[in-house]
Design a protein around this motif. Structure first.
Motif, PDB file in Angstrom:
ATOM      1  N   ARG A  41     -45.817 -14.267  27.746  1.00  0.00           N
ATOM      2  CA  ARG A  41     -46.681 -15.258  27.076  1.00  0.00           C
ATOM      3  C   ARG A  41     -48.155 -14.854  27.147  1.00  0.00           C
ATOM      4  O   ARG A  41     -48.903 -15.019  26.189  1.00  0.00           O
ATOM      5  CB  ARG A  41     -46.474 -16.649  27.679  1.00  0.00           C
ATOM      6  N   LYS A  42     -48.562 -14.314  28.296  1.00  0.00           N
ATOM      7  CA  LYS A  42     -49.946 -13.858  28.433  1.00  0.00           C
ATOM      8  C   LYS A  42     -50.226 -12.690  27.481  1.00  0.00           C
ATOM      9  O   LYS A  42     -51.309 -12.611  26.892  1.00  0.00           O
ATOM     10  CB  LYS A  42     -50.243 -13.447  29.876  1.00  0.00           C
ATOM     11  N   SER A 100     -50.581 -14.152  24.030  1.00  0.00           N
ATOM     12  CA  SER A 100     -51.881 -14.824  23.905  1.00  0.00           C
ATOM     13  C   SER A 100     -53.027 -13.834  23.746  1.00  0.00           C
ATOM     14  O   SER A 100     -54.024 -14.126  23.090  1.00  0.00           O
ATOM     15  CB  SER A 100     -52.161 -15.703  25.126  1.00  0.00           C
TER      16      SER A 100
END
Length: 159
Positions: free
Chosen positions: A47-48, A51
């Motif tokens: 997810r990082k 992002s």
């Protein structure tokens, strides 16, 4: 300073995704399994990376992840910042100023040294990319090992 394993795992995840053909994706579970990482922890790393615009997440039953940029356009520093953030590695507590009764920031002996070291460290990480590491892997790893990983990626990829 000790870098967390998340940066290392993330760099290697991007190297695994580099094995994919252009329109394919690889499920996160496959990547975490290849790296021996906890699937729940690894999902947070993915997810990082999404992002930070380093990878793309494709939802659904035929979903997974793929690189968003060309490997040569993803600096290792980009991965570090995506996982660890941009905070400075060193923050002065002001001990020298207190001890010598100095105005704050008038004498910055250790702070200047640490800033120089951090600048050097960042420069080194910005010099290398996923593409440059992939080239090193191609040169230095046994072909049978690369073929094995490529085979797993191609067997588990989703088109």
């Amino acid at each position: 300073m000790q870098m967390k394993t998340g940066v290392e795992q993330s760099v290697y995840a991007l190297l695994i995704l580099n094995f994919l053909p252009p329109k394919a994706v690889l499920p996160g579970e496959v990547i975490s399994e290849l790296l021996g990482a906890s699937p729940s922890y690894f999902q947070k790393l993915l997810r990082k990376l999404v992002s930070a615009d380093l990878i793309v997440s494709v939802p659904g039953a035929k979903g997974g992840f793929k690189l968003k940029k060309q490997p040569d356009d993803i600096q290792i520093y980009d991965v570090y910042v995506a996982i660890e953030g941009k905070q400075s590695l060193y923050s002065s507590s002001g001990i020298l100023q207190d001890m010598l009764n100095l105005e704050e920031k008038k004498v910055r002996l250790l702070s200047n040294l640490m800033e120089e070291a951090e600048t050097s460290w960042k420069t080194t990480l910005k010099r290398e990319s996923i593409g440059s590491l992939a080239a090193e892997i191609d040169k230095k790893c046994p072909p049978e090992s690369l073929t094995r990983i490529q085979g797993i990626v191609h067997d588990k990829m989703v088109l």
